[in-house]
Design an enzyme around this catalytic site. Structure first.
Site, PDB file in Angstrom:
ATOM      1  N   ASP A   1       0.923  -1.148  -0.105  1.00 50.28           N
ATOM      2  CA  ASP A   1      -0.056  -0.163   0.272  1.00 50.28           C
ATOM      3  C   ASP A   1       0.999   1.310   0.084  1.00 50.28           C
ATOM      4  O   ASP A   1       0.662   2.158  -0.840  1.00 50.28           O
ATOM      5  CB  ASP A   1      -1.159   0.134   1.341  1.00 50.28           C
ATOM      6  CG  ASP A   1      -2.066  -0.831   1.071  1.00 50.28           C
ATOM      7  OD1 ASP A   1      -1.785  -2.124   0.317  1.00 50.28           O
ATOM      8  OD2 ASP A   1      -3.128  -0.912   1.794  1.00 50.28           O
TER       9      ASP A   1
ATOM     10  N   ARG B   1      -1.443   3.937  17.072  1.00 54.74           N
ATOM     11  CA  ARG B   1      -2.001   5.232  16.125  1.00 54.74           C
ATOM     12  C   ARG B   1      -1.433   6.582  16.758  1.00 54.74           C
ATOM     13  O   ARG B   1      -1.078   7.384  15.903  1.00 54.74           O
ATOM     14  CB  ARG B   1      -3.031   5.133  15.674  1.00 54.74           C
ATOM     15  CG  ARG B   1      -3.672   3.761  14.892  1.00 54.74           C
ATOM     16  CD  ARG B   1      -2.459   3.244  14.156  1.00 54.74           C
ATOM     17  NE  ARG B   1      -2.677   2.221  13.203  1.00 54.74           N
ATOM     18  CZ  ARG B   1      -1.825   1.261  12.775  1.00 54.74           C
ATOM     19  NH1 ARG B   1      -0.372   1.371  13.246  1.00 54.74           N
ATOM     20  NH2 ARG B   1      -2.006   0.380  11.915  1.00 54.74           N
TER      21      ARG B   1
ATOM     22  N   ASP C   1      -8.430   2.804  11.073  1.00 56.63           N
ATOM     23  CA  ASP C   1      -7.371   3.399  11.256  1.00 56.63           C
ATOM     24  C   ASP C   1      -7.195   4.644  10.804  1.00 56.63           C
ATOM     25  O   ASP C   1      -6.456   5.833  11.175  1.00 56.63           O
ATOM     26  CB  ASP C   1      -6.088   2.737  10.747  1.00 56.63           C
ATOM     27  CG  ASP C   1      -5.462   1.654  11.650  1.00 56.63           C
ATOM     28  OD1 ASP C   1      -5.682   1.734  12.871  1.00 56.63           O
ATOM     29  OD2 ASP C   1      -4.901   0.969  11.218  1.00 56.63           O
TER      30      ASP C   1
ATOM     31  N   SER D   1      -3.681  -9.278   5.707  1.00 58.20           N
ATOM     32  CA  SER D   1      -3.527  -8.111   6.219  1.00 58.20           C
ATOM     33  C   SER D   1      -3.075  -7.942   7.393  1.00 58.20           C
ATOM     34  O   SER D   1      -4.051  -8.439   8.410  1.00 58.20           O
ATOM     35  CB  SER D   1      -4.632  -7.222   6.117  1.00 58.20           C
ATOM     36  OG  SER D   1      -4.308  -5.712   6.226  1.00 58.20           O
TER      37      SER D   1
END
Length: 406
Positions: free
Chosen positions: A19, A99, A128, A183
């Site tokens: 990605d 995060r 996210d 993932s």
């Protein structure tokens, strides 16, 4: 609102995977801007240094790769575990808690580099994107956020692989080789797995999927004892050996993984509204949660402990949904931290085939008084006759309700 031409430099959260490798090229071609990459080493493993080479190959001049493991555990994981935070009864928030730290550092880099924008690789379906952007806006309200998944016309993994091939971006075709088809997100607290055959919630995960732990069936046949020492609600030593926060979690991951501890398979409610199925390995965190509740049971007042339990789901939801920098999370944290002043002492655990069993706890600030609860002669420490009045007073409203109903 800034136009594409207004963006001269953007800071990209960069892992070097499929990605973000594509996003790097897409930003350069779509926004015609300089891209600064940031890779946070939160304990995810070898991929960190791979990111440097990939970023260089992509023409990046300013590459930030930083070891943030100690800050991650000290300032984010440990405070969260003081709250005994767990989302929807099972999830220990391994992805969620990483995060805000990444967001904070990206804004610091953007300020230092004079960047106009920040960018991430989170999809428009997930949590996210919310977590990253809440962090960005909390720390730099006027920042331009570029979320490629909400802008480009790539809609599948195959589209992305074709884009990579067209633009000469080297990527690994995971499903065709030895790499995991899932993932995945990893840091010192956990590793997560989503996608592929897990999209069918009836499908049992294959044993080959798990990376950090053996199955409980394959775990040692002999239990292992471990002693954790606490100060102010945080673990400061394992088996009498003083350790830093990151060292603590690294060692607990090793012990937990060895004994098949910390695997879960859940369907959770995402903040954006959909349900998702994910599998997680959190060996060290599973041990930490059990042990922390054990030392609190000895050292925290009953009503304070019960209030913490009432606040915990709200706290966990704030972390899961990305509100780490919100006023209410900070208020809750102050209350939680105040409760930890007496959370000092030791917990002894037995690890065996996927189980974490508390077998001992001690503290110089223990509120446990053997004289009061003994079944033997308490030498007058407690007058059992006092319980009669206590019961009658507290039962008064029950009696009155029964009488009123007759």
């Amino acid at each position: 609102m800034m136009s594409h031409s207004d963006v001269k430099k953007a800071v990209l959260a960069y892992s070097g995977g499929l990605d973000t490798s594509i996003i790097l090229k897409w930003l350069q071609d779509t926004y015609h801007c300089e891209v600064v990459t940031f890779t946070a080493d939160l304990g995810q493993g070898d991929e960190v240094e791979d990111a440097r080479a990939k970023a260089k190959a992509g023409g990046v001049k300013s590459i930030y790769i930083e070891d943030m493991r100690e800050e991650f555990v000290r300032d984010y994981v440990f405070p969260m575990f003081r709250a005994n935070a767990i989302y929807e009864g099972e999830y220990l928030l391994g992805t969620s808690i990483a995060r805000p730290l990444i967001s904070k550092r990206m804004i610091e880099i953007a300020n230092a580099e004079g960047a106009d924008a920040v960018s991430h690789g989170a999809t428009g379906k997930g949590n996210d994107q919310v977590r990253f952007e809440f962090g960005f806006y909390a720390l730099k309200p006027d920042v331009k956020v570029i979320a490629p998944w909400r802008e480009w016309d790539l809609v599948s993994r195959e589209d992305m692989l074709n884009y990579a091939e067209k633009h000469g971006i080297p990527v690994e075709r995971k499903r065709e080789g030895s790499k995991s088809p899932y993932s995945m997100d990893a840091n010192l607290l956990h590793i997560s797995y989503e996608g592929y055959d897990l999209e069918d919630p009836w499908c049992e995960p294959s044993e080959e999927m798990w990376r950090w732990s053996v199955s409980p069936e394959a775990a040692p046949d002999v239990p292992e004892y471990v002693e954790l020492s606490y100060k102010g609600g945080d673990i400061v030593a394992i088996n009498g050996v003083a350790m830093t926060p990151a060292q603590v979690l690294t060692e607990l991951n090793r012990l937990g993984g060895k004994h098949g501890i910390g695997r879960i398979d859940i369907v959770e409610n995402r903040y954006v509204g959909m349900k998702s199925r994910g599998c997680y390995e959190t060996p060290g965190g599973t041990i930490m949660l059990k042990a922390h509740r054990a030392i609190e049971s000895l050292t925290v007042d009953r009503e304070a402990a019960h209030l913490k339990d009432e606040l915990m789901p709200r706290y966990a939801k704030l972390v899961y949904n990305g509100y780490w920098f919100a006023a209410e999370r900070e208020m809750l944290q102050q209350a939680i931290d105040a409760s930890q002043a007496t959370v000092n002492g030791d917990v002894r655990l037995k690890l065996y085939k996927g189980n974490v069993m508390v077998v001992g706890r001690r503290s110089d600030q223990s509120m446990f008084d053997e004289r009061l609860c003994t079944f033997e002669d308490d030498q007058g420490a407690y007058d059992q006759k006092d319980a009669g009045g206590f019961i009658k007073l507290n039962a008064l409203r029950l009696r009155m309700r029964a009488l009123a109903g007759k």
